[in-house]
Design an enzyme around this catalytic site. Structure first.
Site, PDB file in Angstrom:
ATOM      1  N   ARG A 268       1.964  -4.852   6.329  1.00 16.38           N
ATOM      2  CA  ARG A 268       1.309  -3.844   5.492  1.00 16.38           C
ATOM      3  C   ARG A 268       2.160  -2.588   5.495  1.00 16.38           C
ATOM      4  O   ARG A 268       2.558  -2.103   6.552  1.00 16.38           O
ATOM      5  CB  ARG A 268      -0.099  -3.504   6.000  1.00 16.38           C
ATOM      6  CG  ARG A 268      -0.786  -2.473   5.091  1.00 16.38           C
ATOM      7  CD  ARG A 268      -2.239  -2.248   5.421  1.00 16.38           C
ATOM      8  NE  ARG A 268      -2.861  -1.373   4.412  1.00 16.38           N
ATOM      9  CZ  ARG A 268      -4.116  -1.454   4.013  1.00 16.38           C
ATOM     10  NH1 ARG A 268      -4.920  -2.358   4.532  1.00 16.38           N
ATOM     11  NH2 ARG A 268      -4.597  -0.630   3.098  1.00 16.38           N
TER      12      ARG A 268
ATOM     13  N   GLU B 179       1.002 -13.252  12.730  1.00 18.59           N
ATOM     14  CA  GLU B 179       1.609 -12.091  13.377  1.00 18.59           C
ATOM     15  C   GLU B 179       1.490 -10.918  12.397  1.00 18.59           C
ATOM     16  O   GLU B 179       1.657 -11.104  11.193  1.00 18.59           O
ATOM     17  CB  GLU B 179       3.091 -12.365  13.679  1.00 18.59           C
ATOM     18  CG  GLU B 179       3.320 -13.491  14.665  1.00 18.59           C
ATOM     19  CD  GLU B 179       2.803 -13.154  16.065  1.00 18.59           C
ATOM     20  OE1 GLU B 179       2.956 -11.996  16.502  1.00 18.59           O
ATOM     21  OE2 GLU B 179       2.241 -14.069  16.711  1.00 18.59           O
TER      22      GLU B 179
ATOM     23  N   LEU C  89      10.418 -21.200  -4.329  1.00 19.33           N
ATOM     24  CA  LEU C  89       9.461 -20.278  -3.697  1.00 19.33           C
ATOM     25  C   LEU C  89       8.184 -20.263  -4.536  1.00 19.33           C
ATOM     26  O   LEU C  89       8.247 -20.373  -5.759  1.00 19.33           O
ATOM     27  CB  LEU C  89      10.042 -18.847  -3.681  1.00 19.33           C
ATOM     28  CG  LEU C  89       9.141 -17.747  -3.116  1.00 19.33           C
ATOM     29  CD1 LEU C  89       9.142 -17.806  -1.579  1.00 19.33           C
ATOM     30  CD2 LEU C  89       9.615 -16.350  -3.562  1.00 19.33           C
TER      31      LEU C  89
ATOM     32  N   SER D  69      -8.246  -4.675   5.081  1.00 20.24           N
ATOM     33  CA  SER D  69      -8.825  -4.410   3.755  1.00 20.24           C
ATOM     34  C   SER D  69      -9.227  -5.679   3.000  1.00 20.24           C
ATOM     35  O   SER D  69      -8.952  -5.821   1.799  1.00 20.24           O
ATOM     36  CB  SER D  69      -7.869  -3.554   2.905  1.00 20.24           C
ATOM     37  OG  SER D  69      -7.578  -2.331   3.558  1.00 20.24           O
TER      38      SER D  69
ATOM     39  N   ASP E 100       0.837  -1.202   0.000  1.00 25.08           N
ATOM     40  CA  ASP E 100       0.000   0.000   0.000  1.00 25.08           C
ATOM     41  C   ASP E 100       0.871   1.252   0.000  1.00 25.08           C
ATOM     42  O   ASP E 100       1.989   1.239   0.523  1.00 25.08           O
ATOM     43  CB  ASP E 100      -0.924  -0.026   1.235  1.00 25.08           C
ATOM     44  CG  ASP E 100      -2.090   0.939   1.102  1.00 25.08           C
ATOM     45  OD1 ASP E 100      -2.354   1.423  -0.020  1.00 25.08           O
ATOM     46  OD2 ASP E 100      -2.742   1.219   2.132  1.00 25.08           O
ATOM     47  N   GLY E 101       0.326   2.309  -0.594  1.00 32.49           N
ATOM     48  CA  GLY E 101       1.011   3.605  -0.549  1.00 32.49           C
ATOM     49  C   GLY E 101       1.574   4.086  -1.871  1.00 32.49           C
ATOM     50  O   GLY E 101       2.267   5.109  -1.914  1.00 32.49           O
ATOM     51  N   ASN E 102       1.256   3.400  -2.952  1.00 35.72           N
ATOM     52  CA  ASN E 102       1.767   3.820  -4.270  1.00 35.72           C
ATOM     53  C   ASN E 102       1.290   5.223  -4.636  1.00 35.72           C
ATOM     54  O   ASN E 102       2.063   6.044  -5.151  1.00 35.72           O
ATOM     55  CB  ASN E 102       1.285   2.862  -5.369  1.00 35.72           C
ATOM     56  CG  ASN E 102       1.868   1.479  -5.230  1.00 35.72           C
ATOM     57  OD1 ASN E 102       2.776   1.259  -4.444  1.00 35.72           O
ATOM     58  ND2 ASN E 102       1.339   0.534  -6.008  1.00 35.72           N
ATOM     59  N   GLY E 103       0.009   5.471  -4.397  1.00 40.51           N
ATOM     60  CA  GLY E 103      -0.570   6.767  -4.761  1.00 40.51           C
ATOM     61  C   GLY E 103       0.072   7.892  -3.974  1.00 40.51           C
ATOM     62  O   GLY E 103       0.464   8.929  -4.536  1.00 40.51           O
ATOM     63  N   ARG E 104       0.226   7.697  -2.669  1.00 37.96           N
ATOM     64  CA  ARG E 104       0.835   8.739  -1.828  1.00 37.96           C
ATOM     65  C   ARG E 104       2.300   8.964  -2.208  1.00 37.96           C
ATOM     66  O   ARG E 104       2.786  10.098  -2.206  1.00 37.96           O
ATOM     67  CB  ARG E 104       0.711   8.352  -0.344  1.00 37.96           C
ATOM     68  CG  ARG E 104      -0.648   8.720   0.240  1.00 37.96           C
ATOM     69  CD  ARG E 104      -0.913   7.994   1.527  1.00 37.96           C
ATOM     70  NE  ARG E 104      -1.306   6.603   1.274  1.00 37.96           N
ATOM     71  CZ  ARG E 104      -1.420   5.681   2.217  1.00 37.96           C
ATOM     72  NH1 ARG E 104      -1.134   5.986   3.462  1.00 37.96           N
ATOM     73  NH2 ARG E 104      -1.827   4.472   1.905  1.00 37.96           N
TER      74      ARG E 104
ATOM     75  N   HIS F 282       2.299   3.321  -9.039  1.00 36.81           N
ATOM     76  CA  HIS F 282       2.041   1.901  -9.328  1.00 36.81           C
ATOM     77  C   HIS F 282       3.193   1.301 -10.143  1.00 36.81           C
ATOM     78  O   HIS F 282       3.601   0.166  -9.932  1.00 36.81           O
ATOM     79  CB  HIS F 282       0.725   1.734 -10.103  1.00 36.81           C
ATOM     80  CG  HIS F 282      -0.482   2.148  -9.310  1.00 36.81           C
ATOM     81  ND1 HIS F 282      -0.665   1.795  -7.995  1.00 36.81           N
ATOM     82  CD2 HIS F 282      -1.579   2.882  -9.647  1.00 36.81           C
ATOM     83  CE1 HIS F 282      -1.820   2.293  -7.553  1.00 36.81           C
ATOM     84  NE2 HIS F 282      -2.376   2.959  -8.542  1.00 36.81           N
TER      85      HIS F 282
HETATM   86  C1  IPE Z   1      -5.507  -2.691  -0.199  1.00 41.06           C
HETATM   87  O1  IPE Z   1      -5.155  -1.371  -0.386  1.00 41.06           O
HETATM   88  C2  IPE Z   1      -5.505  -3.403  -1.522  1.00 41.06           C
HETATM   89  C3  IPE Z   1      -4.199  -3.609  -2.118  1.00 41.06           C
HETATM   90  C4  IPE Z   1      -3.046  -3.281  -1.594  1.00 41.06           C
HETATM   91  C5  IPE Z   1      -4.218  -4.264  -3.396  1.00 41.06           C
HETATM   92  P1  IPE Z   1      -6.241  -0.199  -0.551  1.00 41.06           P
HETATM   93  O2  IPE Z   1      -5.481   1.063  -0.630  1.00 41.06           O
HETATM   94  O3  IPE Z   1      -7.159  -0.526  -1.667  1.00 41.06           O
HETATM   95  O4  IPE Z   1      -7.042  -0.319   0.821  1.00 41.06           O
HETATM   96  P2  IPE Z   1      -7.875   0.755   1.631  1.00 41.06           P
HETATM   97  O5  IPE Z   1      -8.886   1.309   0.695  1.00 41.06           O
HETATM   98  O6  IPE Z   1      -6.912   1.776   2.089  1.00 41.06           O
HETATM   99  O7  IPE Z   1      -8.447  -0.015   2.773  1.00 41.06           O
HETATM  100  C1  IPE Z   2      -1.592   0.212  -3.368  1.00 39.28           C
HETATM  101  O1  IPE Z   2      -1.348   1.582  -3.406  1.00 39.28           O
HETATM  102  C2  IPE Z   2      -1.793  -0.363  -4.747  1.00 39.28           C
HETATM  103  C3  IPE Z   2      -3.163  -0.825  -5.038  1.00 39.28           C
HETATM  104  C4  IPE Z   2      -4.147  -0.847  -4.186  1.00 39.28           C
HETATM  105  C5  IPE Z   2      -3.415  -1.265  -6.388  1.00 39.28           C
HETATM  106  P1  IPE Z   2      -2.533   2.634  -3.408  1.00 39.28           P
HETATM  107  O2  IPE Z   2      -2.899   2.949  -4.797  1.00 39.28           O
HETATM  108  O3  IPE Z   2      -3.649   2.170  -2.534  1.00 39.28           O
HETATM  109  O4  IPE Z   2      -1.823   3.883  -2.754  1.00 39.28           O
HETATM  110  P2  IPE Z   2      -2.445   4.933  -1.731  1.00 39.28           P
HETATM  111  O5  IPE Z   2      -2.993   4.145  -0.585  1.00 39.28           O
HETATM  112  O6  IPE Z   2      -3.522   5.654  -2.476  1.00 39.28           O
HETATM  113  O7  IPE Z   2      -1.295   5.796  -1.343  1.00 39.28           O
HETATM  114 MG    MG Z   3      -4.097   2.429  -0.589  1.00 44.67          MG
END
Ligand code: IPE
Ligand code: IPE
Ligand code: MG
Length: 228
Positions: free
Chosen positions: A176, A195, A126, A184, A14-18, A31
């Site tokens: 995470r 854990e 793996l 999620s 998580d966090g690609n967008g940010r 992404h």
């Molecule tokens: C969870 O991340 C899904 C994936 C990492 C693929 P999201 O960014 O979609 O989750 P929420 O919306 O913050 O719970």
């Molecule tokens: C996780 O990063 C990738 C996917 C859910 C596909 P996000 O796209 O959720 O990044 P944030 O949470 O908006 O930073």
């Molecule tokens: Mg996210």
């Protein structure tokens, strides 16, 4: 000292967008960078002494709610990722498998997924599982429905564990990234005694070095599974 070896690691990427926003870039650039980071983590896992399976959350059943352009980009990225990674899978002995409702993807992408599974099926160092259009609740419901169709009238925990889409082991450790502390809808059945570890690092910044440090934390935990 943790007496339970880490066999199955799960990661919510998580966090690609940010990550992209922080750099004034479009979300999709995050992404792109995020997809590149999977290779290093996978090869680290392939050389780790106890990890047998690593499962990455790549696209949830809820992620279709995102803007059409972002969803389309993610689909293209996935296809490109699988095409490019084949060499890495073969070189490092990684078997690729997908979980999730793949039938909602384009026929071309479904074909790419199936082909990659086929071509890597004999690799034994793996197993890398990508959760694609995956939802934990959906997986449980699908499993129960399959058991009913097979004639079961009473369903046990063992029935569900052994009839999940990919009947694999319980998760030992779930990480995470990005500081969010929630599940999620990931692997709900399999994490019952996992854990958990939450790191503030955004996924595109997550390195094998950080993973190595986090795994030392797992080593120090005492898993009781309800005992003493
Ligand atoms: C969870 O991340 C899904 C994936 C990492 C693929 P999201 O960014 O979609 O989750 P929420 O919306 O913050 O719970
Ligand atoms: C996780 O990063 C990738 C996917 C859910 C596909 P996000 O796209 O959720 O990044 P944030 O949470 O908006 O930073
Ligand atoms: Mg996210």
């Amino acid at each position: 000292m943790n007496e339970f070896p880490l066999r199955h690691l799960a990661i919510i990427m998580d966090g690609n967008g940010r990550w992209a926003r922080e750099r004034g870039l479009k979300r999709v650039k995050g992404h792109e960078k995020g997809a590149e980071m999977i290779r290093g983590i996978t090869t680290y896992c392939a050389s780790h002494k106890s990890i047998e399976t690593v499962t990455f959350y790549a696209f949830s059943t809820e992620n279709w709610k995102r803007p059409k352009m972002e969803v389309e980009f993610l689909m293209k990225l996935l296809d490109r990722y699988l095409k490019n990674e084949l060499e890495t899978y073969q070189k490092h002995g990684v078997r690729f498998q997908a979980i999730g409702n793949l039938s909602e993807f384009s026929p071309a992408l479904q074909k790419r997924i199936k082909e990659t599974e086929e071509l890597t099926r004999n690799n034994t160092r793996l197993t890398q599982i990508l959760a694609l259009n995956y939802g934990g609740r959906l997986e449980i419901v699908d499993t129960v429905n399959r058991l009913i169709k097979a004639g079961k009238t009473e369903i046990t925990e063992e029935d569900i564990s052994s009839h999940l889409q990919t009947p694999y082991s319980d998760i030992d450790f779930l990480i995470r990234t990005s500081g969010e502390e929630r599940i999620s809808n990931f692997l709900l059945w399999q994490i019952s005694y996992a854990e958990l570890y939450f790191t503030p690092t955004l996924w595109p910044d997550f390195t094998p070095e950080e993973l190595d440090a986090i795994l030392k934390n797992y080593q120090q935990r005492t898993r009781r599974f309800g005992g003493v």
